[in-house]
Design a protein around this motif. Structure first.
Motif: not given
Ligand SMILES: *[C@@H]1O[C@H](CO)[C@@H](O)[C@H](O)[C@H]1NC(C)=O
Ligand SMILES: *[C@@H]1O[C@H](CO)[C@@H](O)[C@H](O)[C@H]1NC(C)=O
Ligand SMILES: *[C@@H]1O[C@H](CO)[C@@H](O)[C@H](O)[C@H]1NC(C)=O
Ligand SMILES: *[C@@H]1O[C@H](CO)[C@@H](O)[C@H](O)[C@H]1NC(C)=O
Ligand SMILES: *[C@@H]1O[C@H](CO)[C@@H](O)[C@H](O)[C@H]1NC(C)=O
Length: 506
Positions: A360-369, A442-449, A451-461
């Motif tokens: 993003g413009t804040d240089l925050f890498p998104s889950p897709d990164y 290597y499994w991707f799940t949302p980091h927070s409650h 869910g779908f709109s979580s800005e962080y992603v976990d890989i294997n938790g």
């Protein structure tokens, strides 16, 4: 109780089915290669709008941006979009555009009602006619762009301005100036070109018709300059000429094609459920099939097929979804389908900025990164065929030979990537030769409650975030020898089989 008895049976039956895990089996063909993609298969784009605003937060010498970019190398870096056709290179001026004025208009555009659902071209910048005014790219900005691209190990794909016209023809003089300057600066080995952005949309956007025949002639002119002219061709022998860029590649005017363009859905209207709707995911292969048919018809099958400018939604992406966990479903599925259908390169719109930016413009890498990063590391160029017994379209399985250089997996390894769109967990069994072998998951799940709109992603938790500006988190696989792999509800990930010994991957 007015419902007849058998209705209850049906409803209870479905619930029971959902509650107990369903089994899906997938068989990967380990003997044949379907297609070989380019090393730069997963590539990225950025709009010239960032240059117009003299980079904004995209500081090309920033260690953080460079580290994030290097993570995705090798890749094409396409600089293109509507503003390509109003960009004029000026070697002599040091004056950058009136940033404050532009910026005010630009930064407010997100809140204004610029969105028009009838528009069928890129709406990544404000659509008022005022925005179709020329702007300058200075030599310094061109230097910064080229230096950045080379430093991070990318190849530049620059979209030249096709709206510079001399009578009926393309006026190449500004492009010539850019090329001459690039020769002097030794940029040419890393430089590839396109001409014009979605020229078939000019009619709609600026009431200008650029006939396909004329565009073809303009391409020939550019081809001549790069490949035949005595003064330039020896410097540009490596350069690719990509195009024509087109929004609607067939004469099929079905509403669905209009609606789709290269995006799945309309950003302002997209709902979370759309991101996991198999009917929406399946629109892309239908369209890609049409493109392939046209290419076959004109006898260009031997040319690499590139999918440019692709994001999950047009209209700038869906706020709070495209750049969140939800975005991963469309992105990973598109990568899988496009490879299976023979594309050489898929360019993600965008690397920086917009709701669908990888950063993003804040240089925050998104889950897709993080998804793109893992894809680069684990997924190789050799595409394998997968057959599954899933009838619902909700468990989607793709396989390639594993990419070896960064993953350090041995030759013969296979990477399977899977999406589970069901709202309940599923169990996946791979073909017998693979099922009993060790698997690195290597499994991707949302980091927070959220869910779908979580800005962080976990890989294997484990939460994915930079440890400082340049240090990436360590990603460890979950190692299992279980025959059945549990796919958590609405999630996606990669499974590497290091000891697959696949003949085609040796
Ligand atoms: C860009 O980053 C470099 C390296 O960190 C720094 O020296 C420079 O001041 C930055 N430029 C701007 C405009 O922030
Ligand atoms: C480049 O800028 C200079 C100085 O501002 C101007 O005189 C010249 O006409 C410009 N050239 C082009 C091609 O726009
Ligand atoms: C941009 O500049 C070119 C060349 O000077 C001119 O032909 C064209 O009309 C200009 N476009 C716009 C939108 O002002
Ligand atoms: C020009 O660039 C190429 C690679 O892009 C490099 O190998 C070569 O050494 C450079 N030449 C000069 C004179 O800097
Ligand atoms: C589009 O351009 C044509 C001529 O080039 C003109 O006659 C027509 O009025 C224009 N349409 C609009 C909506 O501006």
């Amino acid at each position: 109780m007015s419902l007849p008895f058998f209705y209850w049976m049906v409803i209870i039956g479905v619930e029971l089915l959902e509650a107990s895990m369903l089994d899906i089996s997938a068989s990967v063909d380990l003997e044949n290669v379907l297609h070989i993609t380019d090393e730069r298969y997963l590539s990225v784009t950025m709009g010239p709008t960032v240059i117009r605003h003299n980079w904004g937060n995209f500081n090309t010498s920033s260690a953080k941006i460079q580290a994030l970019a290097k993570g995705l190398a090798p890749a094409f870096f396409r600089i293109g979009g509507n503003e390509a056709d109003i960009l004029i290179f000026n070697r002599t001026t040091g004056v950058v555009n009136d940033i404050d004025k532009d910026w005010a208009q630009y930064s407010s555009s997100d809140d204004t009602d610029w969105y028009d659902e009838d528009l069928d071209y890129d709406t990544s910048f404000t659509e008022s006619k005022d925005s179709w005014t020329n702007f300058t790219m200075t030599a310094r900005q061109w230097d910064q762009l080229n230096t950045f691209t080379k430093t991070v190990g990318w190849n530049l794909l620059f979209d030249l301005n096709v709206l510079l016209r001399k009578g009926q023809e393309w006026d190449s003089s500004n492009a010539l100036e850019l090329m001459a300057y690039s020769i002097r600066q030794n940029y040419t080995q890393n430089l590839n070109f396109e001409l014009g952005n979605e020229p078939n949309a000019f009619q709609h956007s600026i009431n200008y018709t650029l006939a396909p025949v004329q565009l073809g002639k303009d391409f020939l002119q550019l081809h001549y300059l790069l490949k035949q002219s005595s003064s330039f061709s020896r410097f540009f022998s490596h350069s690719l000429l990509v195009g024509p860029d087109t929004t609607r590649p067939t004469s099929d005017h079905a509403k669905v094609i209009d609606y789709l363009r290269k995006y799945y859905m309309n950003g302002r209207q997209a709902k979370a459920a759309d991101f996991v709707n198999p009917e929406i995911l399946d629109l892309f292969p239908q369209q890609a099939a049409r493109v392939k048919a046209v290419i076959k018809e004109v006898g260009l099958e031997y040319k690499p097929l590139m999918l440019g400018e692709t994001g999950s939604c047009w209209g700038g992406g869906a706020p709070h979804l495209s750049n969140r966990y939800a975005g991963g479903f469309l992105w990973l599925d598109k990568l899988g389908i496009a490879a299976r259908m023979g594309h050489s390169v898929v360019m993600r719109q965008t690397f920086y900025e917009g709701n669908y930016g990888l950063i993003g413009t804040d240089l925050f890498p998104s889950p897709d990164y993080w998804l793109s990063l893992l894809y680069k590391i684990l997924v190789g160029t050799r595409v394998l065929h997968v057959a599954t017994d899933d009838k619902s379209g909700r468990v989607r399985v793709y396989a390639h030979c594993t990419a070896l250089s960064r993953s350090h997996y041995p030759k013969g390894s296979v990477t399977v990537y899977v999406l589970n769109l069901h709202t309940s967990p599923m169990q996946l069994t791979l073909n017998s030769v693979l099922s009993s072998k060790m698997k690195h998951v290597y499994w991707f799940t949302p980091h927070s409650h959220k869910g779908f709109s979580s800005e962080y992603v976990d890989i294997n938790g484990k939460k994915m975030e930079l440890l400082d500006d340049v240090i990436f988190p360590k990603v460890m696989p979950k190692i299992t020898t279980d025959v059945k792999i549990t796919l958590p509800q609405t999630s996606f990930g990669f499974i590497v089989i290091p000891e697959a010994d696949a003949p085609v991957c040796l």
